[in-house]
Enzyme design. Sequence first.
Site, PDB file in Angstrom:
ATOM      1  N   TYR A 144       0.895  -1.120   0.146  1.00 47.72           N
ATOM      2  CA  TYR A 144      -0.048  -0.086  -0.143  1.00 47.72           C
ATOM      3  C   TYR A 144       0.980   1.086   0.298  1.00 47.72           C
ATOM      4  O   TYR A 144       1.854   1.370   0.937  1.00 47.72           O
ATOM      5  CB  TYR A 144      -0.968   0.223   1.183  1.00 47.72           C
ATOM      6  CG  TYR A 144      -1.603   1.238   1.358  1.00 47.72           C
ATOM      7  CD1 TYR A 144      -3.079   1.210   0.640  1.00 47.72           C
ATOM      8  CD2 TYR A 144      -1.479   2.324   2.503  1.00 47.72           C
ATOM      9  CE1 TYR A 144      -3.794   2.487   0.956  1.00 47.72           C
ATOM     10  CE2 TYR A 144      -1.989   3.419   2.712  1.00 47.72           C
ATOM     11  CZ  TYR A 144      -3.351   3.274   1.826  1.00 47.72           C
ATOM     12  OH  TYR A 144      -4.293   4.820   1.805  1.00 47.72           O
ATOM     13  N   ASP A 239       9.638   2.544  -0.681  1.00 52.27           N
ATOM     14  CA  ASP A 239       8.525   3.424   0.004  1.00 52.27           C
ATOM     15  C   ASP A 239       8.992   3.191   1.122  1.00 52.27           C
ATOM     16  O   ASP A 239       8.435   1.685   1.915  1.00 52.27           O
ATOM     17  CB  ASP A 239       7.147   2.883  -0.496  1.00 52.27           C
ATOM     18  CG  ASP A 239       6.083   3.347   0.380  1.00 52.27           C
ATOM     19  OD1 ASP A 239       6.386   3.986   1.572  1.00 52.27           O
ATOM     20  OD2 ASP A 239       4.822   3.432   0.063  1.00 52.27           O
ATOM     21  N   LYS A 267       4.996  10.174   7.776  1.00 55.14           N
ATOM     22  CA  LYS A 267       5.019  10.950   9.049  1.00 55.14           C
ATOM     23  C   LYS A 267       6.190  10.700  10.160  1.00 55.14           C
ATOM     24  O   LYS A 267       6.242  11.453  10.895  1.00 55.14           O
ATOM     25  CB  LYS A 267       3.722  10.369   9.841  1.00 55.14           C
ATOM     26  CG  LYS A 267       3.460   9.093   9.679  1.00 55.14           C
ATOM     27  CD  LYS A 267       1.933   8.313   9.256  1.00 55.14           C
ATOM     28  CE  LYS A 267       2.023   6.813   8.884  1.00 55.14           C
ATOM     29  NZ  LYS A 267       1.070   6.489   8.007  1.00 55.14           N
TER      30      LYS A 267
HETATM   31  N1  HOZ Z   1      -3.730   2.772   6.031  1.00 54.02           N
HETATM   32  C1  HOZ Z   1      -2.847   3.310   7.419  1.00 54.02           C
HETATM   33  C2  HOZ Z   1      -1.994   2.405   7.882  1.00 54.02           C
HETATM   34  N2  HOZ Z   1      -1.494   1.570   7.222  1.00 54.02           N
HETATM   35  C3  HOZ Z   1      -4.000   3.639   8.111  1.00 54.02           C
HETATM   36  C4  HOZ Z   1      -3.801   4.986   8.869  1.00 54.02           C
HETATM   37  C5  HOZ Z   1      -4.999   5.566   9.711  1.00 54.02           C
HETATM   38  O1  HOZ Z   1      -5.888   5.085   9.583  1.00 54.02           O
HETATM   39  O2  HOZ Z   1      -4.716   6.473  10.299  1.00 54.02           O
END
Ligand code: HOZ
Length: 425
Positions: A144, A239, A267
Amino acid sequence: MTHSKSESLFQRAQEIIPGGVNSPVRAYRSVGGNPPFITRGQGSHLFDVDGNEYIDYVCSWGPLLLGHRHPEILAALEGALKIGTSFGAPTEQEISLAEAICDAVPSIEMVRLVNSGTEATMSAIRVARGYTGRDLIVKFEGCYHGHVDSLLVKAGSGVATLGIADTQGVPKAFCDTTLALPFNCIDSLEQAFRAHGNSIAAVIVEPVVGNMGCVPPLPGYLEAMREITARFGALLIFDEVMTGFRVAFGGAQQRFGIRPDLTTLGKVIGGGLPVGAYGGRKDIMMKVAPAGPIYQAGTLSGNPLAVAAGLAMLRHLKAHPEVYTGLEAHAAELCAGVPPGITVNRVGSMFTFFFTDQPVTDYESAKRSDTARFGRFFRAMLDRGIYLAPSQFEAAFVSAAHTDEDVKKTIAAAHESFELAYGML
Ligand code: HOZ
């Protein structure tokens, strides 16, 4: 443990926010129940509106390497608040953060700050396409890279959690520019390049996958990826939104000794504030506007709050390399002693308990996990004050704020929860 205040807030949220949450996995749909509403975090602990306390293994989905409200990050933020919250103009601090990133990750010779991991990956693939003059992007099933249109093909994270095969709203033409291959399979990569090598701009990969749960690369896989991309003139994009500064100070590329052409960060370089970055080889990054013709922009890019927090965290990590020894030791202790029938994948301080007795090396094997059993385990852990990501297809993270006592409590809770998940209690 009561959740009545969270329940009523979730009812209210669903009236006004789609699904009651601002990011899908948070809604607990795959594990049952509703999410606790958080009031504050401190160190390794979270507190909810009903007064419940949890040991936090989500760590804001990875970046809180130092835990919640680390004093050096708070001091940096307080300093930044005295100056201003947004200028949309250059500051000295953003040069310092860029220098700190390049110093930690030598493959990043130049870097551009953005606002999230999604922006970073979206921009990196644009740069790869602009630089190579090619359109196709190779990604891997179950990886992802944020909600970038053309990267949502066979994606992990929330898309896998909710079983959304391919999201609506992405034009077919965008999906046609993406080749999704099985992770950890050198043959399929070689075949894809033999068939389309002259049209592939880049391969983008989570070098340690975090978004189908934690799945490490098999020995030799990243090396083969590096060799094949170089042979065909395609760029290799790591990534490292999850793995950057997490699996080593220099990220997965340091841990596995691979030099990608471009890297994306998220982040983590903001100490948990909204920020991202992409960077890499200077000859490539010099194509980015205004130095070159590939356009990418953002008012909040290099935002003084995020930059101050990120710089404080990176400086702390550089000054305290022992943080990584502690993270590794706690994560290893947590993962030891898991009962038979569970597969544990761990790299450094990120890990996943897969509810299958078979090895998990790619998306197909991750999907063979018993997600109903994971759901029972998850709820039992939550009842015992252990806060995990509400999905089989996300990683867990340890922070430097976790204590020996946290780890012991978590192991005790995990033993009971495994027994409950398997119907033995
Ligand atoms: N897809 C995000 C973690 N792999 C989720 C982030 C979130 O819900 O804050």
